[in-house]
Design a protein around this motif. Structure first.
Motif, PDB file in Angstrom:
ATOM      1  N   UNK A 145       0.815  -1.211   0.000  1.00 12.15           N
ATOM      2  CA  UNK A 145       0.000   0.000   0.000  1.00 12.15           C
ATOM      3  C   UNK A 145       0.846   1.257   0.000  1.00 12.15           C
ATOM      4  N   UNK A 146       1.900   1.268   0.822  1.00  9.61           N
ATOM      5  CA  UNK A 146       2.789   2.425   0.880  1.00  9.61           C
ATOM      6  C   UNK A 146       3.541   2.605  -0.437  1.00  9.61           C
ATOM      7  N   UNK A 148       2.479   1.785  -3.373  1.00  2.00           N
ATOM      8  CA  UNK A 148       1.555   2.326  -4.368  1.00  2.00           C
ATOM      9  C   UNK A 148       1.356   3.828  -4.171  1.00  2.00           C
ATOM     10  N   UNK A 149       1.199   4.274  -2.923  1.00  2.00           N
ATOM     11  CA  UNK A 149       0.976   5.687  -2.666  1.00  2.00           C
ATOM     12  C   UNK A 149       2.223   6.513  -2.957  1.00  2.00           C
ATOM     13  N   UNK A 150       3.395   5.937  -2.749  1.00  2.00           N
ATOM     14  CA  UNK A 150       4.628   6.640  -3.117  1.00  2.00           C
ATOM     15  C   UNK A 150       4.678   6.877  -4.620  1.00  2.00           C
ATOM     16  N   UNK A 151       4.268   5.877  -5.388  1.00  2.00           N
ATOM     17  CA  UNK A 151       4.259   6.027  -6.842  1.00  2.00           C
ATOM     18  C   UNK A 151       3.237   7.079  -7.258  1.00  2.00           C
ATOM     19  N   UNK A 152       2.063   7.052  -6.619  1.00  2.00           N
ATOM     20  CA  UNK A 152       1.037   8.056  -6.934  1.00  2.00           C
ATOM     21  C   UNK A 152       1.551   9.456  -6.613  1.00  2.00           C
ATOM     22  N   UNK A 153       2.216   9.608  -5.458  1.00  2.00           N
ATOM     23  CA  UNK A 153       2.788  10.910  -5.098  1.00  2.00           C
ATOM     24  C   UNK A 153       3.816  11.354  -6.126  1.00  2.00           C
ATOM     25  N   UNK A 154       4.650  10.409  -6.567  1.00  2.00           N
ATOM     26  CA  UNK A 154       5.657  10.744  -7.576  1.00  2.00           C
ATOM     27  C   UNK A 154       5.002  11.228  -8.860  1.00  2.00           C
ATOM     28  N   UNK A 155       3.917  10.586  -9.250  1.00  2.00           N
ATOM     29  CA  UNK A 155       3.232  10.977 -10.482  1.00  2.00           C
ATOM     30  C   UNK A 155       2.614  12.367 -10.364  1.00  2.00           C
ATOM     31  N   UNK A 156       2.101  12.712  -9.171  1.00  2.00           N
ATOM     32  CA  UNK A 156       1.503  14.041  -9.020  1.00  2.00           C
ATOM     33  C   UNK A 156       2.552  15.139  -9.049  1.00  2.00           C
ATOM     34  N   UNK A 157       3.787  14.801  -8.710  1.00  2.00           N
ATOM     35  CA  UNK A 157       4.857  15.802  -8.724  1.00  2.00           C
ATOM     36  C   UNK A 157       5.351  16.110 -10.125  1.00  2.00           C
ATOM     37  N   UNK A 464      -3.934   2.578   6.692  1.00  2.00           N
ATOM     38  CA  UNK A 464      -2.592   2.511   7.254  1.00  2.00           C
ATOM     39  C   UNK A 464      -2.036   3.930   7.421  1.00  2.00           C
ATOM     40  N   UNK A 465      -1.359   4.229   8.553  1.00  2.00           N
ATOM     41  CA  UNK A 465      -0.926   5.604   8.858  1.00  2.00           C
ATOM     42  C   UNK A 465      -0.052   6.228   7.778  1.00  2.00           C
ATOM     43  N   UNK A 466       0.946   5.482   7.308  1.00  2.00           N
ATOM     44  CA  UNK A 466       1.857   6.038   6.319  1.00  2.00           C
ATOM     45  C   UNK A 466       1.141   6.287   4.991  1.00  2.00           C
ATOM     46  N   UNK A 467       0.168   5.449   4.672  1.00  2.00           N
ATOM     47  CA  UNK A 467      -0.623   5.650   3.456  1.00  2.00           C
ATOM     48  C   UNK A 467      -1.417   6.951   3.563  1.00  2.00           C
ATOM     49  N   UNK A 473      -0.011  14.288   1.356  1.00  2.00           N
ATOM     50  CA  UNK A 473       1.046  14.907   0.556  1.00  2.00           C
ATOM     51  C   UNK A 473       0.667  14.939  -0.921  1.00  2.00           C
ATOM     52  N   UNK A 474      -0.026  13.909  -1.371  1.00  2.00           N
ATOM     53  CA  UNK A 474      -0.457  13.866  -2.768  1.00  2.00           C
ATOM     54  C   UNK A 474      -1.443  14.989  -3.065  1.00  2.00           C
TER      55      UNK A 474
END
Length: 661
Positions: A145-146, A148-157, A464-467, A473-474
């Motif tokens: 899960x984390x 996936x969200x890191x990748x999503x954040x990267x894409x939004x940047x 999940x907290x980190x998600x 951030x996203x």
């Protein structure tokens, strides 16, 4: 393996003769790529990637990191000597470096730049080492899960600071995600938009996309402008003064190196903005602001410290999460996969010695690059006098030869030409190519991460907290992208070759839209799970294409956002040539190779190009063509590579003697 043991073992490994040879080779290639405008580390990595297949991982890492680390050191030469950025990372250096050269202080500017680059590179390596140390416990708690969200954040940047229009950045990212959806679905194996070809069953090789986005378009653009790399080789005096300039401004250099590391670690930004942010920081925090832009050495120290430090920062998300921090890191990530290295927890915990080989390679490469650039400055300055038209045919031949090694199928050559055409028009119309390449690299990870996250946790992974933190951030990243208002450049005055209408851009936009709709329609012909990802990718792309198309067709946006580089004023003594003119030359290379094989084809192309475009005498055309195919033949023999075979070789069906083979 402890950190101390891994660091010492890596240091002992890097000083073995074959690792040092690989590092030196990467440094020399990287310096050359930086000197030749339009290439840079991304094109250099894409060029050597096919030749590293089967190489020992530690040796391949030394060469790749050595090349990547020093490109933004030698790109200072064309920036200072002519005012043409060697790479995007040296754009801000031009503002004060070129005026210094015109005042006879070229040597002073170069010395300050090389010292700043070396310091920035060493600082970046130190930051990377510390980041790895603190990241180990973090990585052990990162789940699907984390990831996936890191990748999503990267894409939004990606939409941030990738050009004059963040919407264009997001649209290009969507295009990359769509191109990554072509081929067999990774989970179900359904074929998606292969056009009935076996070649497209697998994903388009990253090497092809890297060369097509960052090598071919830049070479064609320089050919179209008919530039020499520089007009003078005179550096002047001031080597010692440049060193003392850095000593006087070490605090500025340190601050800018910190900026480079921080922004380099943010996926999607990379070298396209770091130098400008560092340059702006220098203006905001120093005295005598009015001297900037007139030849102030601080305007050289600031961006050069930042753009080398960014390499260490950009390696952090690449190594830890498999998320490239820039276009060149996307190619480097492909290189990791090619040599059997999987970024993430296992790399940092089980193969920590390889991580420290990268760290030591970054540090040593920056020392070697700065030293070689200083020692060879006088001779390297002469290289910049070469007309680019005399370099281009050899670069084209090498690019096509390297591309063919991706799968050793003629589809590689055809895919390179088609993707290069896309890259040429993206550059011409200001569509950010790094955003598309990062989207392409992350496509497979996006599809796999969604599948694994849902299958492992269901939708409870969102609790999940980190998600949750990454989701916040996203959202903030999207808000920042929406509010981002980049400064618009002054439009060039109309000249004899100005294209006032937007017809070419409309045609390009329509082609992109049609491809998006075709892929979307194809996604409904496969199973639900295989079609879900391309449907989402196409839907996101369409969401950003709609406002772009509306503004383009109704002209409700400044012309600079839909800028056409072929509208620029040409010198009255130059002959105007369009991008299509040089794409036609590439078709000639492909046609000659298809008929007579690559060796005869590239020799014929080089001979004709040098004669027609360069005005070189027949004897030297033939001599240079012969030397070039001999060099390719040596590389082919030593590395057991293959040439594209033409109808001549297929007709005889026997092993023909060189150069007919």
């Amino acid at each position: 393996m402890s950190i101390e043991e891994a660091a010492s073992r890596a240091l002992a490994t890097i000083f073995t003769w074959h690792h040092m040879a690989a590092l030196w080779g990467g440094v020399l290639i990287g310096l050359t790529m930086g000197i030749l405008p339009g290439l840079g580390g991304t094109a250099g990595l894409a060029l050597i990637l096919p030749f590293l297949y089967g190489t020992e991982p530690s040796v391949a890492l030394a060469m790749m990191i050595g090349l990547q680390s020093v490109t933004v050191t030698s790109d200072t030469f064309p920036s200072v000597l002519m005012g043409i950025p060697g790479t995007s990372g040296s754009q801000a250096t031009v503002v004060d470096g070129f005026p210094m050269a015109k005042k006879g202080e070229g040597a002073r500017a170069l010395a300050a730049a090389f010292i700043s680059s070396m310091f920035g590179g060493l600082f970046g390596a130190a930051v990377l080492s510390v980041a790895i140390f603190f990241a180990i416990p973090l990585l052990e708690n990162v789940g699907f899960g984390e990831q996936m969200m890191l990748i999503v954040l990267a894409l939004t940047m990606i939409g941030m600071l990738t050009g004059l229009s963040p919407v264009k950045g997001f649209a290009c990212c969507g295009m990359g995600l769509m191109l990554g959806a072509i081929g067999a679905a990774p989970m179900m194996g359904d074929l998606r938009l292969t056009f009935g070809t076996e070649y497209l069953i697998d994903q388009i090789p990253l090497v092809i996309m890297g060369l097509a986005m960052f090598a071919t378009p830049e070479i064609i653009d320089l050919l179209r402008r008919q530039w020499a790399i520089s007009e003078t080789e005179q550096l002047g005096a001031g080597w010692k003064q440049g060193f003392f300039d850095w000593c006087d401004n070490w605090w500025l250099s340190l601050r800018c190196a910190c900026i480079g590391c921080l922004i380099g670690a943010l996926p999607g930004l990379g070298g396209t903005v770091i130098d400008w942010i560092a340059y702006s920081h220098a203006i905001q925090t120093t005295d005598n602001k009015e001297s900037y832009g007139t030849g102030d050495v601080r305007g050289v120290i600031a961006p050069e410290s930042a753009n080398n430090a960014k390499e260490g920062g950009a390696l952090i998300p690449t190594i830890l999460f498999g998320i490239p921090g820039s276009g060149s890191m996307a190619i480097l990530l492909g290189g990791f996969i090619l040599i059997g290295i999987e970024p993430g927890v296992e790399l940092v915990t089980d193969q920590l010695n390889l991580v420290y080989i990268m760290i030591w390679s970054v540090a040593l490469a920056n020392v070697l690059g700065a030293g070689l650039s200083t020692a060879l400055a006088g001779q390297l300055a002469k290289i910049t006098l070469i007309r680019y038209v005399l370099v281009a045919p050899f670069m084209f031949g090498l690019i096509f030869f390297a591309a063919f090694q991706a799968t050793r199928d003629w589809g590689d050559i055809i895919a390179l030409f088609i993707a290069s055409s896309l890259g040429v028009y993206m550059k011409r119309f200001g569509w950010p190519r790094p955003a598309m390449l990062i989207g392409f690299v992350l496509a497979e990870k996006v599809e796999a991460s969604v599948y694994h996250a849902v299958k492992t946790y269901g939708f409870t992974f969102l609790e999940r907290p980190f998600v949750i933190v990454l989701a916040v951030l996203t959202v903030l990243s999207l808000i920042a992208a929406a509010k981002f208002k980049p400064p618009l450049p002054d439009m060039p005055e109309d000249g004899p070759h100005t294209h006032i209408n937007r017809g070419p851009q409309v045609i390009f936009f329509i082609v992109v839209a049609i491809f998006t709709l075709v892929l979307l329609g194809n996604s409904f012909t496969v199973t639900w799970l295989s079609g879900l990802y391309p449907q989402v990718a196409c839907g996101l792309t369409i969401a950003f294409l709609i406002p772009l198309g509306y503004k383009l067709l109704t002209r409700q946006t400044p012309d600079a956002v839909f800028y056409d580089s072929e509208r620029e004023q040409f010198d009255e003594h130059m002959t105007y040539r369009s991008s299509e003119h040089y794409l036609a030359w590439l078709l000639l290379l492909i046609a000659a190779s298809a008929v007579a094989g690559f060796v005869i084809g590239v020799a014929t192309f080089t001979f004709v190009f040098l004669r027609v475009k360069g005005g070189v005498r027949y004897f030297f055309c033939g001599l240079n063509s012969f030397i070039f195919i001999c060099v390719l033949g040596i590389v082919q023999h030593l590395m057991t590579l293959e040439y594209p075979r033409g109808m001549l070789q297929l007709y005889f069906k026997v092993n023909l003697p060189w150069p007919l083979q």
